[in-house]
Design a protein around this motif. Structure first.
Motif, PDB file in Angstrom:
ATOM      1  N   SER A 230       0.839  -1.201   0.000  1.00  0.00           N
ATOM      2  CA  SER A 230       0.000   0.000   0.000  1.00  0.00           C
ATOM      3  C   SER A 230       0.876   1.255   0.000  1.00  0.00           C
ATOM      4  O   SER A 230       0.554   2.256  -0.647  1.00  0.00           O
ATOM      5  CB  SER A 230      -0.939  -0.007   1.216  1.00  0.00           C
ATOM      6  OG  SER A 230      -0.198   0.030   2.409  1.00  0.00           O
ATOM      7  N   HIS A 231       2.008   1.183   0.692  1.00  0.00           N
ATOM      8  CA  HIS A 231       2.927   2.324   0.707  1.00  0.00           C
ATOM      9  C   HIS A 231       3.590   2.517  -0.660  1.00  0.00           C
ATOM     10  O   HIS A 231       3.765   3.651  -1.127  1.00  0.00           O
ATOM     11  CB  HIS A 231       3.999   2.132   1.792  1.00  0.00           C
ATOM     12  CG  HIS A 231       3.472   2.402   3.166  1.00  0.00           C
ATOM     13  ND1 HIS A 231       2.558   1.569   3.776  1.00  0.00           N
ATOM     14  CD2 HIS A 231       3.700   3.411   4.033  1.00  0.00           C
ATOM     15  CE1 HIS A 231       2.260   2.059   4.963  1.00  0.00           C
ATOM     16  NE2 HIS A 231       2.932   3.175   5.153  1.00  0.00           N
TER      17      HIS A 231
ATOM     18  N   ILE B   8      12.796  -2.595   2.365  1.00  0.00           N
ATOM     19  CA  ILE B   8      13.608  -1.717   1.514  1.00  0.00           C
ATOM     20  C   ILE B   8      12.839  -1.270   0.269  1.00  0.00           C
ATOM     21  O   ILE B   8      12.842  -0.090  -0.083  1.00  0.00           O
ATOM     22  CB  ILE B   8      14.970  -2.395   1.142  1.00  0.00           C
ATOM     23  CG1 ILE B   8      15.876  -1.435   0.385  1.00  0.00           C
ATOM     24  CG2 ILE B   8      14.811  -3.663   0.354  1.00  0.00           C
ATOM     25  CD1 ILE B   8      16.468  -0.366   1.215  1.00  0.00           C
ATOM     26  N   VAL B   9      12.149  -2.206  -0.406  1.00  0.00           N
ATOM     27  CA  VAL B   9      11.502  -1.872  -1.690  1.00  0.00           C
ATOM     28  C   VAL B   9      10.332  -0.911  -1.488  1.00  0.00           C
ATOM     29  O   VAL B   9      10.274   0.164  -2.100  1.00  0.00           O
ATOM     30  CB  VAL B   9      11.007  -3.162  -2.395  1.00  0.00           C
ATOM     31  CG1 VAL B   9      10.149  -2.823  -3.610  1.00  0.00           C
ATOM     32  CG2 VAL B   9      12.185  -4.020  -2.831  1.00  0.00           C
ATOM     33  N   THR B  10       9.401  -1.282  -0.608  1.00  0.00           N
ATOM     34  CA  THR B  10       8.174  -0.482  -0.501  1.00  0.00           C
ATOM     35  C   THR B  10       8.424   0.853   0.213  1.00  0.00           C
ATOM     36  O   THR B  10       7.830   1.865  -0.139  1.00  0.00           O
ATOM     37  CB  THR B  10       7.063  -1.261   0.227  1.00  0.00           C
ATOM     38  OG1 THR B  10       7.492  -1.556   1.556  1.00  0.00           O
ATOM     39  CG2 THR B  10       6.736  -2.543  -0.491  1.00  0.00           C
ATOM     40  N   THR B  11       9.314   0.831   1.200  1.00  0.00           N
ATOM     41  CA  THR B  11       9.586   2.096   1.897  1.00  0.00           C
ATOM     42  C   THR B  11      10.302   3.066   0.969  1.00  0.00           C
ATOM     43  O   THR B  11      10.054   4.283   1.015  1.00  0.00           O
ATOM     44  CB  THR B  11      10.421   1.849   3.172  1.00  0.00           C
ATOM     45  OG1 THR B  11       9.848   0.764   3.881  1.00  0.00           O
ATOM     46  CG2 THR B  11      10.448   3.060   4.075  1.00  0.00           C
ATOM     47  N   ALA B  12      11.178   2.536   0.114  1.00  0.00           N
ATOM     48  CA  ALA B  12      11.877   3.406  -0.842  1.00  0.00           C
ATOM     49  C   ALA B  12      10.868   4.049  -1.795  1.00  0.00           C
ATOM     50  O   ALA B  12      10.950   5.252  -2.103  1.00  0.00           O
ATOM     51  CB  ALA B  12      12.907   2.595  -1.620  1.00  0.00           C
ATOM     52  N   MET B  13       9.878   3.263  -2.246  1.00  0.00           N
ATOM     53  CA  MET B  13       8.873   3.806  -3.171  1.00  0.00           C
ATOM     54  C   MET B  13       7.982   4.838  -2.472  1.00  0.00           C
ATOM     55  O   MET B  13       7.592   5.841  -3.058  1.00  0.00           O
ATOM     56  CB  MET B  13       8.034   2.662  -3.747  1.00  0.00           C
ATOM     57  CG  MET B  13       8.828   1.787  -4.716  1.00  0.00           C
ATOM     58  SD  MET B  13       7.883   0.392  -5.299  1.00  0.00           S
ATOM     59  CE  MET B  13       8.998  -0.255  -6.557  1.00  0.00           C
TER      60      MET B  13
ATOM     61  N   VAL C 233     -10.118   3.162   2.662  1.00  0.00           N
ATOM     62  CA  VAL C 233      -9.636   3.157   4.057  1.00  0.00           C
ATOM     63  C   VAL C 233      -8.299   3.883   4.229  1.00  0.00           C
ATOM     64  O   VAL C 233      -7.913   4.193   5.357  1.00  0.00           O
ATOM     65  CB  VAL C 233      -9.512   1.720   4.610  1.00  0.00           C
ATOM     66  CG1 VAL C 233     -10.864   1.159   4.948  1.00  0.00           C
ATOM     67  CG2 VAL C 233      -8.752   0.833   3.673  1.00  0.00           C
ATOM     68  N   GLY C 234      -7.600   4.099   3.134  1.00  0.00           N
ATOM     69  CA  GLY C 234      -6.322   4.805   3.228  1.00  0.00           C
ATOM     70  C   GLY C 234      -5.142   3.872   3.414  1.00  0.00           C
ATOM     71  O   GLY C 234      -5.276   2.789   3.999  1.00  0.00           O
ATOM     72  N   VAL C 235      -3.991   4.313   2.891  1.00  0.00           N
ATOM     73  CA  VAL C 235      -2.755   3.531   2.950  1.00  0.00           C
ATOM     74  C   VAL C 235      -2.421   3.115   4.387  1.00  0.00           C
ATOM     75  O   VAL C 235      -2.015   1.996   4.651  1.00  0.00           O
ATOM     76  CB  VAL C 235      -1.594   4.378   2.368  1.00  0.00           C
ATOM     77  CG1 VAL C 235      -0.236   3.783   2.710  1.00  0.00           C
ATOM     78  CG2 VAL C 235      -1.744   4.504   0.868  1.00  0.00           C
ATOM     79  N   THR C 236      -2.641   4.038   5.307  1.00  0.00           N
ATOM     80  CA  THR C 236      -2.208   3.787   6.687  1.00  0.00           C
ATOM     81  C   THR C 236      -3.057   2.734   7.396  1.00  0.00           C
ATOM     82  O   THR C 236      -2.656   2.215   8.426  1.00  0.00           O
ATOM     83  CB  THR C 236      -2.259   5.097   7.501  1.00  0.00           C
ATOM     84  OG1 THR C 236      -3.530   5.694   7.277  1.00  0.00           O
ATOM     85  CG2 THR C 236      -1.162   6.049   7.090  1.00  0.00           C
TER      86      THR C 236
END
Lengths: 262, 316
Positions: free
Chosen positions: B47-48, B96-101, B195-198
């Motif tokens: 989702s992030h 690493i992948v999703t947080t970087a995006m 519902v939102g990403v969070t």
């Protein structure tokens, strides 16, 4: 006797670790064989190579005369080590057995009438009919082993492969399972299993393969269970007691030496 | 009854209700596989990544869903590729992948401050702002994902339960995993504006874990989780209207409340069953249901009462 399993000059392993090289092995159709050897000797890699789930560096693996990657689904029955199963997974015994019917290529999620009859017949035969609707964690060690056996047998395979079927169960269940496997073998199914339990092998299996990064020896238990072969296989001093055709194999090293106590 | 009908007079509520119903049931189905495949963190991470994609897409004048979809699918493929040889675990790859995006999206927002407001909906959900296009996307994703999961039931179940054996039985587990990752990504993107990403992770997980408390059967768990997700969506929407609270957060809190209730019911039920089944036979205290012990009809404790307060010597 035609070959159920035929490995020719097979080298297999992992990126930086060759487990065995140029291994050749032939197991005749209808045989009931056990692979024994110490921890880390490559038994599981050998089993996975035979099952076709572990790639080989070189050599060929044939099952019932066909290359392992072209064997039709369901022709091999496989029972994993029970220690690797997630017992909290929400499945009933019936759902576990039904997984084996994937090879039918039926797209509907539910079992057909014919499939359900097959499940019930097999469950009756293996003595687990009464617990078909039980969650797997609410069954005994013997019932669990039989549930996974039923899943492996549901497609009437010619070859049945079991990874450590005697581990994690009590001695009575061990003997029940091995007796049951003997009955299945009498129906003409080739059985190959790995085990750490030399005494169970000596009592129940007609053919033993001693393995340690290669085949040390193979044959009938009475020919294989010698000090010389077991020492070459396990690298330790084992005592073999023979009594009225039965064997008992034990570590010859006194316990206080193996535990570090003086 | 009027409190149920009154909000339906408003188009924004009807849209929101329909979206919550579809997203709830969609997350209910896919959430079962997410928790059983140990992918709860994947849902959160994807989702992030999709949020980062939506921002990039917006900057390049693409459609919101096109950007989110492309980045989400790219993240799913990258995670699959990185974890394939087993050297790097999935939680590390996701980290690493999703947080970087996501970070890419945040950087773009910080540089181009003019559209910061538009992405609050994606971050925290804006179900009352659901448009006809959103409904169409959610409907298509729900229908296609449900259909795919229906026809992939057998290989999905087998590979989720026992991946190694599934391969021996002829299932191409790598392809199954890839298709599942893509369906999960699509579901997350469709749910983002609701519902939102969070809060997507809770929407995915809550119905499934509640259903797990209710049954030991996989097929029943799937059905219960779908129903639970749909109920959570609809009830959450009504509650948010009545309480005048944020809809996405209310849906998530209602899902969490249902989970707590299921935990409480399970706890009480187990306590009750233990009291009913505990028996004393002389010095031996053990458990079995009435009428099923020792072949004695209407088997009762010798002293006429249960012995739940005493330690069981045999407790199967």
């Amino acid at each position: 006797m035609s070959s159920a399993v035929y490995l020719s000059n097979v080298t297999a392993g992992y990126a930086h670790n060759v487990v065995f090289t140029r291994l050749s092995l032939e197991i005749g159709a209808g045989r009931f064989a056990g692979i024994v050897g110490p921890t880390g000797c490559g038994k599981t890699t050998l089993l996975k190579t035979i099952l076709g789930t572990h790639p080989v560096f070189s050599g060929s693996v044939l099952l019932n005369g066909q290359p392992v990657d072209s064997v039709p689904p369901g022709a091999i029955g496989y029972v994993p080590q029970l220690g690797s199963v997630d017992w909290s997974f929400p499945v009933t015994v019936e759902e576990v057995i039904m997984m084996g019917l994937y090879t039918n290529r039926r797209i509907w999620p539910w079992a057909s009438k014919e499939e359900r009859e097959r499940i019930h017949d097999l469950a009756h035969r293996l003595g687990i009919y009464d617990c078909l609707q039980h969650h797997i964690v609410h069954t005994s060690g013997g019932q669990r082993q039989r549930a996974f056996l039923a899943r492996a047998l549901i497609n009437n395979p010619k070859l049945l492969v079991l990874d450590e079927p005697t581990s994690g169960v009590d001695i009575k269940t061990q003997h029940e399972v091995l007796h049951l496997l003997g009955d299945i073998n009498n129906d003409g199914i080739t059985i190959l299993l790995t085990t750490h339990d030399l005494n169970a092998v000596a009592s129940h299996l007609p053919w033993v393969i001693c393995f340690n990064h290669g085949i040390v020896a193979q044959g009938k238990p009475r020919d294989i269970f010698t000090n010389e072969i077991l020492t070459r296989t396990y690298g330790g001093d084992l005592v073999i007691v023979r009594h009225e055709g039965h064997y008992l194999i034990a570590n010859n090293t006194p316990l206080h030496l193996t535990s570090g106590l003086s | 009854m009027e409190f149920l009908l009154e909000p339906l007079e408003y188009e924004f509520f009807r849209h929101g209700l329909l979206a919550a119903l579809m997203v709830g049931s969609l997350c209910g189905v896919i959430g079962v596989y997410v928790i059983l495949r140990g992918m709860s963190y994947v849902g959160h991470g994807l989702s992030h990544a999709a949020f980062g994609g939506a921002v990039v897409g917006f900057t390049l004048n693409f459609n919101f869903y096109a950007g989110a979809g492309a980045m989400g699918l790219l993240a799913a493929l990258l995670i699959n590729r990185i974890t394939r040889n087993g050297k790097i675990k999935s939680d590390a790859a996701i980290g690493i992948v999703t947080t970087a995006m996501f970070a890419l999206g945040v950087i773009i927002i910080s540089r181009v401050r003019t559209f910061t407001q538009s992405f609050e909906a994606a971050l925290f959900g804006n179900i009352l702002g659901i448009t006809g296009e959103d409904l169409l996307v959610i409907g298509l994703v729900t229908a296609s994902t449900m259909t795919a999961m229906f026809f992939m039931y057998r290989p999905l179940l087998f590979s989720t339960f026992d991946n190694e054996a599934a391969r021996v039985f002829g299932i191409r587990t790598g392809i199954v995993q890839l298709i599942f990752s893509m369906l999960l990504t699509l579901s997350i993107i469709a749910s983002m504006n609701v519902v939102g990403v969070t809060m997507i992770a809770a929407t995915l997980i809550a119905p499934a874990v509640t259903a797990r408390m209710m049954t030991d059967s996989f097929s029943r768990m799937l059905i219960y989780s779908t129903i639970m997700g749909a109920i959570t969506g609809v009830a959450g929407m009504y509650l948010s209207y009545i309480l005048n609270a944020a809809s996405g957060a209310t849906i998530v809190l209602f899902g969490a409340l249902l989970f707590c209730l299921s935990l409480l019911i399970k706890f009480i039920r187990e306590k009750f069953m233990l009291r009913v089944n505990l028996h004393r036979h002389g010095d031996l205290i053990h458990t079995h249901p009435h009428g099923q012990g020792h072949g004695v009809p209407n088997d009762r404790p010798e002293n006429g009462k249960t012995n739940a307060d005493q330690p069981a010597q045999e407790n199967r």
